[in-house]
Write a protein that holds these residues in place. Structure first.
Motif, PDB file in Angstrom:
ATOM      1  N   ALA A   1       2.256  10.939   3.242  1.00  8.46           N
ATOM      2  CA  ALA A   1       1.015  10.346   2.734  1.00  8.46           C
ATOM      3  C   ALA A   1       1.228   8.868   2.400  1.00  8.46           C
ATOM      4  O   ALA A   1       0.373   8.024   2.691  1.00  8.46           O
ATOM      5  CB  ALA A   1       0.530  11.111   1.509  1.00  8.46           C
ATOM      6  N   ALA A   2       2.367   8.539   1.781  1.00  5.73           N
ATOM      7  CA  ALA A   2       2.621   7.151   1.399  1.00  5.73           C
ATOM      8  C   ALA A   2       2.795   6.275   2.643  1.00  5.73           C
ATOM      9  O   ALA A   2       2.275   5.149   2.700  1.00  5.73           O
ATOM     10  CB  ALA A   2       3.851   7.073   0.492  1.00  5.73           C
TER      11      ALA A   2
ATOM     12  N   ALA B   1       0.845  -1.207   0.000  1.00  2.16           N
ATOM     13  CA  ALA B   1       0.000   0.000   0.000  1.00  2.16           C
ATOM     14  C   ALA B   1       0.878   1.253   0.000  1.00  2.16           C
ATOM     15  O   ALA B   1       0.622   2.215  -0.741  1.00  2.16           O
ATOM     16  CB  ALA B   1      -0.922  -0.003   1.217  1.00  2.16           C
ATOM     17  N   ALA B   2       1.933   1.246   0.810  1.00  4.70           N
ATOM     18  CA  ALA B   2       2.819   2.408   0.898  1.00  4.70           C
ATOM     19  C   ALA B   2       3.526   2.628  -0.438  1.00  4.70           C
ATOM     20  O   ALA B   2       3.626   3.759  -0.935  1.00  4.70           O
ATOM     21  CB  ALA B   2       3.839   2.194   2.018  1.00  4.70           C
ATOM     22  N   ARG B   3       4.002   1.536  -1.053  1.00  2.00           N
ATOM     23  CA  ARG B   3       4.689   1.654  -2.352  1.00  2.00           C
ATOM     24  C   ARG B   3       3.721   2.104  -3.440  1.00  2.00           C
ATOM     25  O   ARG B   3       4.073   2.908  -4.305  1.00  2.00           O
ATOM     26  CB  ARG B   3       5.322   0.311  -2.734  1.00  2.00           C
ATOM     27  CG  ARG B   3       6.646   0.068  -2.033  1.00  2.00           C
ATOM     28  CD  ARG B   3       7.248  -1.247  -2.476  1.00  2.00           C
ATOM     29  NE  ARG B   3       8.563  -1.449  -1.917  1.00  2.00           N
ATOM     30  CZ  ARG B   3       9.717  -1.093  -2.504  1.00  2.00           C
ATOM     31  NH1 ARG B   3       9.723  -0.495  -3.676  1.00  2.00           N
ATOM     32  NH2 ARG B   3      10.874  -1.336  -1.920  1.00  2.00           N
ATOM     33  N   THR B   4       2.496   1.580  -3.403  1.00  2.00           N
ATOM     34  CA  THR B   4       1.507   1.975  -4.412  1.00  2.00           C
ATOM     35  C   THR B   4       1.238   3.478  -4.307  1.00  2.00           C
ATOM     36  O   THR B   4       1.221   4.192  -5.318  1.00  2.00           O
ATOM     37  CB  THR B   4       0.199   1.176  -4.217  1.00  2.00           C
ATOM     38  OG1 THR B   4       0.518  -0.207  -4.342  1.00  2.00           O
ATOM     39  CG2 THR B   4      -0.852   1.547  -5.238  1.00  2.00           C
TER      40      THR B   4
ATOM     41  N   PRO C   1       7.398   6.104 -11.929  1.00  2.00           N
ATOM     42  CA  PRO C   1       6.076   6.439 -11.396  1.00  2.00           C
ATOM     43  C   PRO C   1       5.006   5.489 -11.940  1.00  2.00           C
ATOM     44  O   PRO C   1       5.097   5.026 -13.073  1.00  2.00           O
ATOM     45  CB  PRO C   1       5.815   7.868 -11.902  1.00  2.00           C
ATOM     46  CG  PRO C   1       7.151   8.407 -12.245  1.00  2.00           C
ATOM     47  CD  PRO C   1       8.015   7.242 -12.629  1.00  2.00           C
ATOM     48  N   MET C   2       4.037   5.230 -11.151  1.00  2.28           N
ATOM     49  CA  MET C   2       2.841   4.460 -11.509  1.00  2.28           C
ATOM     50  C   MET C   2       3.149   3.150 -12.247  1.00  2.28           C
ATOM     51  O   MET C   2       2.462   2.781 -13.185  1.00  2.28           O
ATOM     52  CB  MET C   2       1.896   5.318 -12.360  1.00  2.28           C
ATOM     53  CG  MET C   2       0.447   5.134 -11.929  1.00  2.28           C
ATOM     54  SD  MET C   2      -0.660   6.108 -12.903  1.00  2.28           S
ATOM     55  CE  MET C   2      -1.585   4.877 -13.765  1.00  2.28           C
ATOM     56  N   ARG C   3       4.206   2.473 -11.788  1.00  7.55           N
ATOM     57  CA  ARG C   3       4.525   1.176 -12.400  1.00  7.55           C
ATOM     58  C   ARG C   3       3.482   0.146 -11.936  1.00  7.55           C
ATOM     59  O   ARG C   3       2.768   0.363 -10.958  1.00  7.55           O
ATOM     60  CB  ARG C   3       5.930   0.734 -11.988  1.00  7.55           C
ATOM     61  CG  ARG C   3       6.038   0.349 -10.528  1.00  7.55           C
ATOM     62  CD  ARG C   3       7.457   0.005 -10.150  1.00  7.55           C
ATOM     63  NE  ARG C   3       7.592  -0.227  -8.720  1.00  7.55           N
ATOM     64  CZ  ARG C   3       7.781  -1.427  -8.169  1.00  7.55           C
ATOM     65  NH1 ARG C   3       7.866  -2.501  -8.902  1.00  7.55           N
ATOM     66  NH2 ARG C   3       7.913  -1.563  -6.863  1.00  7.55           N
TER      67      ARG C   3
END
Ligand code: COA
Length: 263
Positions: A88-89, A75-78, A240-242
């Motif tokens: 926030a992450a 969740a943190a990585r996403t 980003p957004m991988r």
């Protein structure tokens, strides 16, 4: 004396040039107590007994990280991959710590209490009460918090934490009941469902007299540095957004090594 016109707090007293946590000067606590001791002081109002310091510290070290597959790390990585800032992450990771992951400590303390309530109400031995509770859980198709793991069949953190609790003279009713429940689960299911790190922490906190409502906080506080490391790695190594596969990754950090002498 509290002034009736004001609300009160018993945690930290602030005066010009003086900060006192639960009565102790913060500048005296600094470098004299460990961070784990200070956490215990903030939460429980008193410093832990000297022998307990090491145990509390070990409990926090045990939970600092568990790789990239736990839901909180994912969740943190996403969140980080979407461009979320560090706070926030990390918060996204913390929000993913709940009763099935990292937050089973409070529930497991409830299980220990339930088992003792069963023992006392029916004048049962620890072992018989444990077997009775396992049978009740099976009948209701409920999982018992603090047992089972996706990866480990014998969690190395549990064995070490229990050994340290015994050394510190803390091992008591919580640990005894959890061990009885582990044996009862094995007898009932025919397979070993190990005491996981949440269960081990629950037993130790039970024996330290920490209220269940504070229990999950120990895992959350311990895991934050790990989450920060995951977020920073995501931000500095990945695009980003991988597409983040939940388990298809390889470790490329330092090879297995020994602690230097004296540590
Ligand atoms: C941690 C957990 C999610 C791991 O699950 P998993 O390894 O994927 O386990 P599975 O879902 O494959 O379960 C295997 C079997 O053991 C049973 N089982 C697993 N954990 C159990 C538990 N704590 N109590 C009772 N039975 C359990 C499952 O019901 C399943 O039985 P089935 O095959 O007849 O359906 C699971 O053990 C669990 O829910 N534990 C309780 C919550 C907890 O302590 N979480 C903290 C984890 S650190």
């Amino acid at each position: 004396m509290a002034d009736d016109q004001h609300w009160t707090t018993a945690i930290t007293e602030i005066k010009p040039n003086e900060v006192r946590l639960r009565g102790y000067r913060i500048d005296e606590l600094m470098a004299r107590v460990s961070f784990a001791d200070a956490i215990f002081l903030a939460l429980m109002g008193e410093l832990p007994a000297p022998g307990v310091s090491r145990l509390l510290d070990a409990m926090l070290v045990a939970s600092i990280d568990h790789g990239a597959t736990p839901p909180s790390a994912l969740a943190a990585r996403t969140a980080a991959s979407t461009g979320a800032p560090l706070n926030a992450a990390v918060a996204a990771g913390v929000l993913s710590i709940n009763r099935h992951h990292g937050g089973a400590i409070e529930d497991c303390m409830g299980v220990i209490n339930e088992a003792y309530a069963l023992a006392e109400a029916n004048d049962l031995s620890l072992e018989v009460a444990a077997a009775g509770l396992v049978a009740l859980y099976r009948k209701d198709k409920k999982r018992m918090a603090g047992f089972g793991h996706r990866v480990h069949t014998a969690d190395p953190r549990t064995a070490r934490l229990f050994a340290l609790a015994e050394e510190a003279g803390v091992a008591g009713r919580g640990m005894a009941m959890l061990r009885a429940l582990e044996a009862a689960l094995a007898a009932d299911t025919g397979r070993r469902l190990p005491i996981n790190v949440d269960g081990a922490i629950a037993a130790v906190l039970f024996d330290l007299g920490v209220p269940p409502a504070l229990a999950n906080a120990f895992f959350i506080m311990a895991r934050v540095p790990g989450l920060v490391a995951h977020v920073h790695e995501e931000q500095t190594r990945e695009r980003p957004m991988r597409r983040i596969h939940p388990s298809d990754h390889v470790y490329d950090g330092p090879a297995a090594r020994e602690l230097p002498d004296g540590r």
